[in-house]
Design an enzyme around this catalytic site. Structure first.
Site, PDB file in Angstrom:
ATOM      1  N   HIS A  16      -3.934   4.711   4.536  1.00 16.91           N
ATOM      2  CA  HIS A  16      -5.112   3.843   4.508  1.00 16.91           C
ATOM      3  C   HIS A  16      -6.354   4.641   4.120  1.00 16.91           C
ATOM      4  CE1 HIS A  16      -7.893   0.656   5.710  1.00 16.91           C
ATOM      5  NE2 HIS A  16      -8.575   1.576   6.365  1.00 16.91           N
ATOM      6  N   ARG A  66       0.852  -1.193   0.000  1.00 13.50           N
ATOM      7  CA  ARG A  66       0.000   0.000   0.000  1.00 13.50           C
ATOM      8  C   ARG A  66       0.885   1.240   0.000  1.00 13.50           C
ATOM      9  NH1 ARG A  66      -2.362   1.067   5.384  1.00 13.50           N
ATOM     10  NH2 ARG A  66      -0.886   2.775   5.349  1.00 13.50           N
ATOM     11  N   TYR A 106       4.147   5.445  11.482  1.00 16.96           N
ATOM     12  CA  TYR A 106       4.473   4.037  11.745  1.00 16.96           C
ATOM     13  C   TYR A 106       5.344   3.368  10.677  1.00 16.96           C
ATOM     14  CZ  TYR A 106       0.258   3.530   8.847  1.00 16.96           C
ATOM     15  OH  TYR A 106      -0.667   3.635   7.846  1.00 16.96           O
TER      16      TYR A 106
HETATM   17  C1  LIG Z   1     -14.681  -5.604  12.138  1.00 19.62           C
HETATM   18  C2  LIG Z   1     -13.953  -4.348  11.852  1.00 19.62           C
HETATM   19  N1  LIG Z   1     -12.985  -3.927  12.699  1.00 19.62           N
HETATM   20  C3  LIG Z   1     -12.303  -2.786  12.435  1.00 19.62           C
HETATM   21  C4  LIG Z   1     -12.599  -2.028  11.333  1.00 19.62           C
HETATM   22  C5  LIG Z   1     -11.814  -0.741  11.028  1.00 19.62           C
HETATM   23  N2  LIG Z   1     -10.929  -1.008   9.885  1.00 19.62           N
HETATM   24  C6  LIG Z   1     -11.258  -0.596   8.644  1.00 19.62           C
HETATM   25  S1  LIG Z   1     -10.112  -1.086   7.497  1.00 19.62           S
HETATM   26  C7  LIG Z   1      -9.158  -1.834   8.680  1.00 19.62           C
HETATM   27  C8  LIG Z   1      -7.878  -2.526   8.287  1.00 19.62           C
HETATM   28  C9  LIG Z   1      -8.043  -3.534   7.213  1.00 19.62           C
HETATM   29  O1  LIG Z   1      -6.785  -4.060   6.854  1.00 19.62           O
HETATM   30  P1  LIG Z   1      -6.662  -5.159   5.754  1.00 19.62           P
HETATM   31  O2  LIG Z   1      -7.600  -6.283   6.025  1.00 19.62           O
HETATM   32  O3  LIG Z   1      -5.210  -5.502   5.648  1.00 19.62           O
HETATM   33  O4  LIG Z   1      -7.199  -4.433   4.428  1.00 19.62           O
HETATM   34  P2  LIG Z   1      -6.548  -3.191   3.637  1.00 19.62           P
HETATM   35  O5  LIG Z   1      -7.310  -1.976   4.058  1.00 19.62           O
HETATM   36  O6  LIG Z   1      -5.089  -3.127   3.979  1.00 19.62           O
HETATM   37  O7  LIG Z   1      -6.772  -3.555   2.198  1.00 19.62           O
HETATM   38  C10 LIG Z   1      -9.737  -1.705   9.942  1.00 19.62           C
HETATM   39  C11 LIG Z   1      -9.155  -2.244  11.181  1.00 19.62           C
HETATM   40  C12 LIG Z   1     -13.647  -2.480  10.487  1.00 19.62           C
HETATM   41  N3  LIG Z   1     -14.001  -1.814   9.387  1.00 19.62           N
HETATM   42  N4  LIG Z   1     -14.297  -3.647  10.758  1.00 19.62           N
END
Ligand SMILES: Cc1ncc(C[n+]2csc(CCOP(=O)(O)OP(=O)(O)O)c2C)c(N)n1
Ligand SMILES: [Mg+2]
Length: 257
Positions: A162, A158, A171
């Site tokens: 985010h 990425r 970080y």
């Molecule tokens: C159940 C839940 N917990 C926390 C969140 C907040 N949140 C949104 S995106 C994210 C991280 C997701 O990381 P990843 O699965 O690696 O996907 P990426 O965004 O890197 O593609 C979090 C913790 C959420 N949307 N749903």
């Protein structure tokens, strides 16, 4: 590409539930905001299709962070036991907001998690369009032939934050980002096509302009749709409202009144 209009996509991001509704006959599920809950839906629909003798295959995309959710493991377990025609595609971009991949799992790879559930896992260069295409195609063909599920780990990075609320300088260092820059999939694909004499600047310009027009029009069309009534967030969840949703709708109405 899959039959969801750009306008509906915009409506979804504007908080209008109409945006989540796929046109009849289009098998695309709504975007999942809770992380990692949707692999279960992909297995459920694939299992149902298998029981009905319907030759569909389901594909579910999620991040590296989603693999820490219980839902992911339940979905993988059921898929393995019932050999459902499901492709689990993990976009491993090394981060779940600020949490690095090394804190997400002690496994050497995400792909190897499939072994524990009794089906194939494959790791591919997620920044290589052709590698991703071939791995997905093979997994789909295998699933369609009754060979069961596959977990694909696409290794990528990425580049940006985010979300607009995230500050990655808190970080990670620029030094960590640097080696990934030449691996940008768009730049690589362009290089490849150019080397084959299949890419010209004027074509790029034309496509960019056409895409911009299409996006501008979709935004206009979406903005022309009247804002949804507040009760739509309750009425659009299930075909029929559950008692809890009815109660919540009544509560909202009385509060607004
Ligand atoms: C159940 C839940 N917990 C926390 C969140 C907040 N949140 C949104 S995106 C994210 C991280 C997701 O990381 P990843 O699965 O690696 O996907 P990426 O965004 O890197 O593609 C979090 C913790 C959420 N949307 N749903
Ligand atoms: Mg991630």
């Amino acid at each position: 590409m899959m039959g969801i209009s750009l306008k509906n996509f915009m409506l979804y991001w504007m908080g209008n539930e109409i945006g989540s509704r796929a046109p009849d006959g289009i098998n695309v599920m709504p975007v999942s905001i809770p992380v990692g809950t949707h692999p279960l839906h992909a297995v459920g629909t694939a299992w149902a299709a298998k029981l009905k003798g319907d030759k569909i295959v389901t594909l579910t995309y999620f991040g590296d962070g989603a693999t820490s959710k219980g839902d992911f493991h339940e979905a993988m377990n059921f898929a393995g036991v019932y050999k459902t025609p499901t492709i689990f595609f993990c976009q491993n971009n090394q981060y779940a907001i600020s949490v690095p991949r090394s804190l997400q799992t002690a496994s050497k790879t995400i792909a190897q998690k499939a072994i524990a559930y009794g089906f194939d896992g494959i790791q591919v260069d997620g920044n290589d369009l052709f590698a991703v295409f071939v791995a997905t195609k093979e997994a789909v063909e295998k699933a369609r032939a009754g060979g069961g599920p596959t977990l694909i780990e696409g290794v990528t990075f990425r580049f940006g934050p985010h979300t607009t609320a995230d500050d990655p300088t808190k970080y990670r260092t620029e030094k960590e980002i640097e080696p990934w820059k030449p691996l940008d999939p768009l730049a690589r694909l362009k290089l490849y096509l150019s080397s084959k004499g299949l890419w010209r600047e004027e074509v790029e310009q034309r496509i960019t302009e056409e895409a911009q027009k299409e996006i501008d029009q979709a935004i206009k069309d979406a903005e022309a749709v009247p804002p949804p009534a507040p009760d739509e967030m309750f009425t659009s969840v299930f075909a029929e409202m559950t008692p809890q949703l009815k109660e919540q709708l009544e509560y909202l109405k009385s509060t607004l009144a």
